[in-house]
Design a protein around this motif. Structure first.
Motif, PDB file in Angstrom:
ATOM      1  N   LEU A  62       9.653  39.601  69.135  1.00 47.97           N
ATOM      2  CA  LEU A  62       9.055  39.208  70.409  1.00 47.97           C
ATOM      3  C   LEU A  62       8.440  40.388  71.162  1.00 47.97           C
ATOM      4  CD1 LEU A  62      11.657  36.680  71.829  1.00 47.97           C
ATOM      5  CD2 LEU A  62       9.306  36.190  71.189  1.00 47.97           C
ATOM      6  N   ARG A  63       9.129  41.524  71.175  1.00 49.26           N
ATOM      7  CA  ARG A  63       8.729  42.635  72.042  1.00 49.26           C
ATOM      8  C   ARG A  63       8.246  43.868  71.301  1.00 49.26           C
ATOM      9  NH1 ARG A  63      13.106  40.133  74.817  1.00 49.26           N
ATOM     10  NH2 ARG A  63      12.257  39.080  76.633  1.00 49.26           N
ATOM     11  N   GLY A  64       8.355  43.857  69.988  1.00 46.87           N
ATOM     12  CA  GLY A  64       7.826  44.971  69.209  1.00 46.87           C
ATOM     13  C   GLY A  64       8.783  46.140  69.074  1.00 46.87           C
ATOM     14  N   PRO A  65       8.269  47.276  68.592  1.00 48.03           N
ATOM     15  CA  PRO A  65       9.116  48.434  68.326  1.00 48.03           C
ATOM     16  C   PRO A  65       9.737  49.059  69.575  1.00 48.03           C
ATOM     17  CG  PRO A  65       6.926  48.714  67.359  1.00 48.03           C
ATOM     18  CD  PRO A  65       6.895  47.470  68.166  1.00 48.03           C
ATOM     19  N   SER A  66       9.208  48.753  70.755  1.00 43.44           N
ATOM     20  CA  SER A  66       9.754  49.326  71.984  1.00 43.44           C
ATOM     21  C   SER A  66      10.932  48.521  72.540  1.00 43.44           C
ATOM     22  CB  SER A  66       8.665  49.416  73.051  1.00 43.44           C
ATOM     23  OG  SER A  66       8.195  48.119  73.369  1.00 43.44           O
ATOM     24  N   ALA A  67      11.354  47.483  71.846  1.00 38.34           N
ATOM     25  CA  ALA A  67      12.451  46.623  72.312  1.00 38.34           C
ATOM     26  C   ALA A  67      13.769  47.389  72.312  1.00 38.34           C
ATOM     27  CB  ALA A  67      12.565  45.400  71.409  1.00 38.34           C
ATOM     28  N   ARG A  68      14.647  47.024  73.257  1.00 38.24           N
ATOM     29  CA  ARG A  68      15.979  47.615  73.326  1.00 38.24           C
ATOM     30  C   ARG A  68      16.890  46.846  72.370  1.00 38.24           C
ATOM     31  NH1 ARG A  68      17.779  48.190  79.402  1.00 38.24           N
ATOM     32  NH2 ARG A  68      19.552  49.133  78.342  1.00 38.24           N
ATOM     33  N   LEU A  69      17.316  47.508  71.310  1.00 41.36           N
ATOM     34  CA  LEU A  69      18.086  46.875  70.249  1.00 41.36           C
ATOM     35  C   LEU A  69      19.549  47.298  70.288  1.00 41.36           C
ATOM     36  CD1 LEU A  69      15.552  47.528  67.367  1.00 41.36           C
ATOM     37  CD2 LEU A  69      15.797  45.430  68.683  1.00 41.36           C
ATOM     38  N   ASN A  70      20.412  46.457  69.755  1.00 37.66           N
ATOM     39  CA  ASN A  70      21.820  46.798  69.606  1.00 37.66           C
ATOM     40  C   ASN A  70      22.028  47.799  68.475  1.00 37.66           C
ATOM     41  OD1 ASN A  70      22.969  44.951  71.602  1.00 37.66           O
ATOM     42  ND2 ASN A  70      22.266  43.349  70.227  1.00 37.66           N
ATOM     43  N   PHE A  71      21.281  47.611  67.387  1.00 35.07           N
ATOM     44  CA  PHE A  71      21.382  48.477  66.218  1.00 35.07           C
ATOM     45  C   PHE A  71      19.993  48.989  65.842  1.00 35.07           C
ATOM     46  CE2 PHE A  71      24.667  45.172  65.825  1.00 35.07           C
ATOM     47  CZ  PHE A  71      25.801  45.961  65.835  1.00 35.07           C
ATOM     48  N   PRO A  72      19.455  49.954  66.587  1.00 35.40           N
ATOM     49  CA  PRO A  72      18.085  50.402  66.314  1.00 35.40           C
ATOM     50  C   PRO A  72      17.935  51.082  64.953  1.00 35.40           C
ATOM     51  CG  PRO A  72      19.110  51.764  67.997  1.00 35.40           C
ATOM     52  CD  PRO A  72      20.042  50.640  67.723  1.00 35.40           C
ATOM     53  N   ASP A  73      18.989  51.669  64.438  1.00 31.73           N
ATOM     54  CA  ASP A  73      18.894  52.346  63.151  1.00 31.73           C
ATOM     55  C   ASP A  73      18.851  51.376  61.973  1.00 31.73           C
ATOM     56  OD1 ASP A  73      21.495  51.721  64.003  1.00 31.73           O
ATOM     57  OD2 ASP A  73      22.394  53.093  62.556  1.00 31.73           O
ATOM     58  N   LEU A  74      19.228  50.115  62.185  1.00 35.10           N
ATOM     59  CA  LEU A  74      19.229  49.126  61.112  1.00 35.10           C
ATOM     60  C   LEU A  74      17.952  48.286  61.049  1.00 35.10           C
ATOM     61  CD1 LEU A  74      22.899  47.826  61.366  1.00 35.10           C
ATOM     62  CD2 LEU A  74      21.964  49.546  59.824  1.00 35.10           C
ATOM     63  N   MET A  75      17.078  48.442  62.028  1.00 39.28           N
ATOM     64  CA  MET A  75      15.844  47.655  62.066  1.00 39.28           C
ATOM     65  C   MET A  75      14.720  48.447  61.421  1.00 39.28           C
ATOM     66  SD  MET A  75      14.498  44.780  62.843  1.00 39.28           S
ATOM     67  CE  MET A  75      15.796  44.064  63.779  1.00 39.28           C
ATOM     68  N   LEU A  76      14.079  47.832  60.452  1.00 37.26           N
ATOM     69  CA  LEU A  76      12.952  48.460  59.770  1.00 37.26           C
ATOM     70  C   LEU A  76      11.746  48.425  60.697  1.00 37.26           C
ATOM     71  CD1 LEU A  76      11.744  49.620  57.154  1.00 37.26           C
ATOM     72  CD2 LEU A  76      11.224  47.286  56.475  1.00 37.26           C
ATOM     73  N   GLN A  77      11.144  49.574  60.966  1.00 34.61           N
ATOM     74  CA  GLN A  77       9.989  49.643  61.859  1.00 34.61           C
ATOM     75  C   GLN A  77       8.733  49.311  61.068  1.00 34.61           C
ATOM     76  OE1 GLN A  77      10.229  50.236  65.159  1.00 34.61           O
ATOM     77  NE2 GLN A  77      12.441  50.398  64.961  1.00 34.61           N
ATOM     78  N   GLU A  78       8.153  48.155  61.339  1.00 34.54           N
ATOM     79  CA  GLU A  78       6.957  47.699  60.636  1.00 34.54           C
ATOM     80  C   GLU A  78       5.728  48.020  61.481  1.00 34.54           C
ATOM     81  OE1 GLU A  78       6.922  44.946  58.020  1.00 34.54           O
ATOM     82  OE2 GLU A  78       9.069  44.976  57.655  1.00 34.54           O
ATOM     83  N   ASP A  79       4.662  48.429  60.823  1.00 30.71           N
ATOM     84  CA  ASP A  79       3.435  48.765  61.534  1.00 30.71           C
ATOM     85  C   ASP A  79       2.654  47.524  61.960  1.00 30.71           C
ATOM     86  OD1 ASP A  79       3.937  51.457  61.290  1.00 30.71           O
ATOM     87  OD2 ASP A  79       2.834  51.628  59.403  1.00 30.71           O
ATOM     88  N   ASP A  80       2.657  46.502  61.133  1.00 37.79           N
ATOM     89  CA  ASP A  80       1.852  45.316  61.418  1.00 37.79           C
ATOM     90  C   ASP A  80       2.734  44.148  61.875  1.00 37.79           C
ATOM     91  OD1 ASP A  80       3.014  45.128  58.926  1.00 37.79           O
ATOM     92  OD2 ASP A  80       1.392  43.905  58.092  1.00 37.79           O
ATOM     93  N   LEU A  81       3.128  44.171  63.129  1.00 36.75           N
ATOM     94  CA  LEU A  81       3.906  43.062  63.679  1.00 36.75           C
ATOM     95  C   LEU A  81       2.946  41.917  63.961  1.00 36.75           C
ATOM     96  CD1 LEU A  81       6.366  44.734  66.193  1.00 36.75           C
ATOM     97  CD2 LEU A  81       6.904  43.603  64.068  1.00 36.75           C
ATOM     98  N   ARG A  82       3.160  40.827  63.267  1.00 33.16           N
ATOM     99  CA  ARG A  82       2.310  39.659  63.460  1.00 33.16           C
ATOM    100  C   ARG A  82       2.819  38.854  64.645  1.00 33.16           C
ATOM    101  NH1 ARG A  82       2.959  36.783  58.003  1.00 33.16           N
ATOM    102  NH2 ARG A  82       5.007  37.728  58.182  1.00 33.16           N
ATOM    103  N   ASP A  83       1.910  38.165  65.304  1.00 31.64           N
ATOM    104  CA  ASP A  83       2.294  37.270  66.388  1.00 31.64           C
ATOM    105  C   ASP A  83       2.737  35.964  65.749  1.00 31.64           C
ATOM    106  OD1 ASP A  83       2.702  36.400  68.949  1.00 31.64           O
ATOM    107  OD2 ASP A  83       0.639  35.712  69.222  1.00 31.64           O
ATOM    108  N   ILE A  84       4.052  35.746  65.674  1.00 35.99           N
ATOM    109  CA  ILE A  84       4.569  34.563  65.007  1.00 35.99           C
ATOM    110  C   ILE A  84       5.203  33.622  66.025  1.00 35.99           C
ATOM    111  CG2 ILE A  84       4.853  35.676  62.774  1.00 35.99           C
ATOM    112  CD1 ILE A  84       7.741  36.093  63.331  1.00 35.99           C
ATOM    113  N   SER A  85       5.369  32.382  65.631  1.00 41.77           N
ATOM    114  CA  SER A  85       5.850  31.348  66.539  1.00 41.77           C
ATOM    115  C   SER A  85       7.346  31.483  66.808  1.00 41.77           C
ATOM    116  CB  SER A  85       5.573  29.971  65.943  1.00 41.77           C
ATOM    117  OG  SER A  85       6.379  29.779  64.797  1.00 41.77           O
ATOM    118  N   ALA A  86       7.799  30.764  67.832  1.00 42.21           N
ATOM    119  CA  ALA A  86       9.220  30.757  68.189  1.00 42.21           C
ATOM    120  C   ALA A  86      10.059  30.180  67.054  1.00 42.21           C
ATOM    121  CB  ALA A  86       9.436  29.960  69.468  1.00 42.21           C
ATOM    122  N   ALA A  87       9.537  29.185  66.353  1.00 44.91           N
ATOM    123  CA  ALA A  87      10.265  28.590  65.234  1.00 44.91           C
ATOM    124  C   ALA A  87      10.464  29.602  64.108  1.00 44.91           C
ATOM    125  CB  ALA A  87       9.518  27.363  64.717  1.00 44.91           C
ATOM    126  N   SER A  88       9.449  30.401  63.828  1.00 48.47           N
ATOM    127  CA  SER A  88       9.569  31.422  62.788  1.00 48.47           C
ATOM    128  C   SER A  88      10.551  32.513  63.200  1.00 48.47           C
ATOM    129  CB  SER A  88       8.212  32.056  62.492  1.00 48.47           C
ATOM    130  OG  SER A  88       7.346  31.111  61.941  1.00 48.47           O
TER     131      SER A  88
END
Length: 153
Positions: free
Chosen positions: A77-103
């Motif tokens: 929803l918020r991209g790489p600048s989001a405040r995460l609980n486990f930031p070291d476990l999230m893979l930083q992707e360059d091409d964040l697609r705008d996907i639906s709430a269901a996805s």
């Protein structure tokens, strides 16, 4: 007579505040975006940006699984600048697609379910037989894979 009425109402309000503090001690949340149900399950949900609606991310047995589901959703929803609980476990992707709430819901529940199953199996393996095979290594699943957009709800 009016003085008695006013003084009792002010003492009653301070008494109510004291009772609320006694009844409801400050509960510390272990992670962002999750809460615990009365019966012990952990649930995760997140608000959609600029909307009043929420995306339900599921119910889990461990707080870590619920937090990972939240992290997945907030990252999409918020991209790489989001405040995460486990930031070291999230893979930083360059091409964040705008996907639906269901996805987003689908991806978050998949991640949460995988982490929940992994946590449960680790807990069961540790509690059932610590001496049977202590050198057993669990393979970590890929939790950062994009969901298929063709299977949207």
């Amino acid at each position: 007579m009016e003085g008695d009425c006013c003084s009792t109402s002010s003492s009653t309000s301070t008494g109510d505040q004291k009772r609320k503090q006694i009844r409801q001690p400050k509960k510390e949340k272990p992670y962002r975006g999750i809460r615990m149900r009365k019966w012990g399950k952990w649930v995760a949900e997140i608000r959609e940006p600029n909307k009043r609606s929420r995306i339900w991310l599921g119910s889990y047995t461990t707080p870590i699984a619920a937090a990972r589901a939240y992290d997945t959703a907030v990252f999409y929803l918020r991209g790489p600048s989001a405040r995460l609980n486990f930031p070291d476990l999230m893979l930083q992707e360059d091409d964040l697609r705008d996907i639906s709430a269901a996805s987003i819901r689908k991806k978050a529940t998949e991640v949460g379910a995988k982490v929940d199953a992994l946590q449960s199996s680790l807990h069961q393996a540790a509690s059932s037989s610590e001496s049977s095979n202590p050198s057993r290594v669990f393979q970590k699943p890929d939790l950062n894979k994009y969901p298929d957009s063709s299977d949207e709800d």
